[in-house]
Design a protein around this motif. Sequence first.
Motif, PDB file in Angstrom:
ATOM      1  N   ALA A  61      24.580  29.404  -7.146  1.00  0.00           N
ATOM      2  CA  ALA A  61      24.210  28.773  -8.410  1.00  0.00           C
ATOM      3  C   ALA A  61      24.349  27.255  -8.343  1.00  0.00           C
ATOM      4  CB  ALA A  61      25.083  29.325  -9.538  1.00  0.00           C
ATOM      5  N   PHE A  62      25.399  26.775  -7.655  1.00  0.00           N
ATOM      6  CA  PHE A  62      25.617  25.329  -7.562  1.00  0.00           C
ATOM      7  C   PHE A  62      24.457  24.647  -6.835  1.00  0.00           C
ATOM      8  CE2 PHE A  62      27.244  21.684  -5.130  1.00  0.00           C
ATOM      9  CZ  PHE A  62      27.645  20.869  -6.179  1.00  0.00           C
ATOM     10  N   PHE A  63      24.002  25.227  -5.736  1.00  0.00           N
ATOM     11  CA  PHE A  63      22.915  24.604  -4.992  1.00  0.00           C
ATOM     12  C   PHE A  63      21.570  24.769  -5.698  1.00  0.00           C
ATOM     13  CE2 PHE A  63      26.000  24.104  -1.707  1.00  0.00           C
ATOM     14  CZ  PHE A  63      25.565  23.004  -0.981  1.00  0.00           C
ATOM     15  N   ARG A  64      21.427  25.807  -6.505  1.00  0.00           N
ATOM     16  CA  ARG A  64      20.253  25.889  -7.382  1.00  0.00           C
ATOM     17  C   ARG A  64      20.188  24.674  -8.301  1.00  0.00           C
ATOM     18  NH1 ARG A  64      17.204  30.131  -9.549  1.00  0.00           N
ATOM     19  NH2 ARG A  64      17.654  29.248 -11.596  1.00  0.00           N
ATOM     20  N   LEU A  65      21.330  24.377  -8.919  1.00  0.00           N
ATOM     21  CA  LEU A  65      21.397  23.244  -9.839  1.00  0.00           C
ATOM     22  C   LEU A  65      21.204  21.931  -9.101  1.00  0.00           C
ATOM     23  CD1 LEU A  65      22.054  22.093 -12.674  1.00  0.00           C
ATOM     24  CD2 LEU A  65      24.471  22.184 -12.036  1.00  0.00           C
ATOM     25  N   LEU A  66      21.862  21.771  -7.965  1.00  0.00           N
ATOM     26  CA  LEU A  66      21.822  20.517  -7.225  1.00  0.00           C
ATOM     27  C   LEU A  66      20.421  20.201  -6.712  1.00  0.00           C
ATOM     28  CD1 LEU A  66      23.814  18.319  -6.167  1.00  0.00           C
ATOM     29  CD2 LEU A  66      23.896  19.608  -4.019  1.00  0.00           C
TER      30      LEU A  66
END
Length: 401
Positions: A61-66
């Motif tokens: 999820a973090f890399f989706r956002l980033l």
Amino acid sequence: MTTRAATVQERPPVPREILVLVAAAFVIAVGFGLISPVLPQFAKSFDVTVAAATVIVSAFAFFRLLFAPAGGALVTRLGERPVYLTGLIIVAVSTGASAFAQTYWQLLIFRSLGGIGSTMFTVSAMALLVRMAPPVIRGKVSSLYGSAFLIGGVIGPVIGGLLGEFGMRVPFVVYGIALLIAAAFVGVMLRGAHLRPDPTKAELPPMSVREARHNSAYRAAMVSAFANGWTNFGVRVAVLPLFAVAIVGETWAAGVALAVGAGATALTLQVSGRLADSVGRRLPVMIGLGLSGAGMGVMGLSGGLVLILILSTVVGAGAGLLNPAQQASVADVVGNDRSGGKVLAGFQMCQDAGGIGGPIIVGLVADHAGWGWAFALSGVISAIAIIPWLRAQETLTIHQG
């Protein structure tokens, strides 16, 4: 003559290309559900702490956002179809590679790469839906797409749990292969030249986020996307199951609460798209936010399973009303004739930010102030998101004659 929220114009059928994307969305959601039951345990098998295992889940999820801003820029520069296919292939390869990870750090890298691929196909899929969906059925198209993800997400964990009996690595291999098949299917079915701009018309420049923000509906959608991510993609999925188990004292209560909420969303999606295409986008969004906020806001006062299930139904119905109308409104702002990759990425980022931050903050509040205040905070977030919609532009416009 132009009217708002008109119903007299005959509704065109859903284009075949959109049905292809809906089918692919179902496969993607089933596949994601395949690995969700085994991923935490698989991470723990590398002899790491519980916190380290949760990082594996959060990294996606973090890399989706980033990567969302870069994903939007790629859609604008390269087009929707190549970015969609590349994203699917990245997720397929990284998921398949996860099955052969020999260390915790390898698994973390592979899941992070999967998050990058995920945001690529998510933003480009939204852009394809915007480009190909006739304006008068955008709500219906959003409902179809959302239903595919929801139903696939319910079926996937059941199959994944069964596959996990053959080994925790098996679901990753199956998901990777399924995504490669889906990518090939979409690649063949979406080869048509009509996906490119009409050469007989002057090509309009891509819409920028700054330009979209001049539209009050887009500004309102960014706020409600954050609230929706917080309540329905974050707290409802990550915190509500913990609360259900804490109140009922049985682990099965978590699954029942999630299933009831998902069922309410699925049923509401069958009518909410048509509602957004007839009465307009604003009203379903505001009602959906109101239901989500009311249901989640008093959830912490529940003393037993029955009330938890009733409120889960209310929250689920709110999500079903909110999502199609909200997405259709953003699609209205972009329109069929322009690329809006960055605009759609901005919208997606707001939703992902709420989905990531909501459970963390609500969890902290629950630890220090109790369940009542924790869920009340989620209700306030949804209620605040109604305010910009009160004065937002109604984007549903149907031309007659």
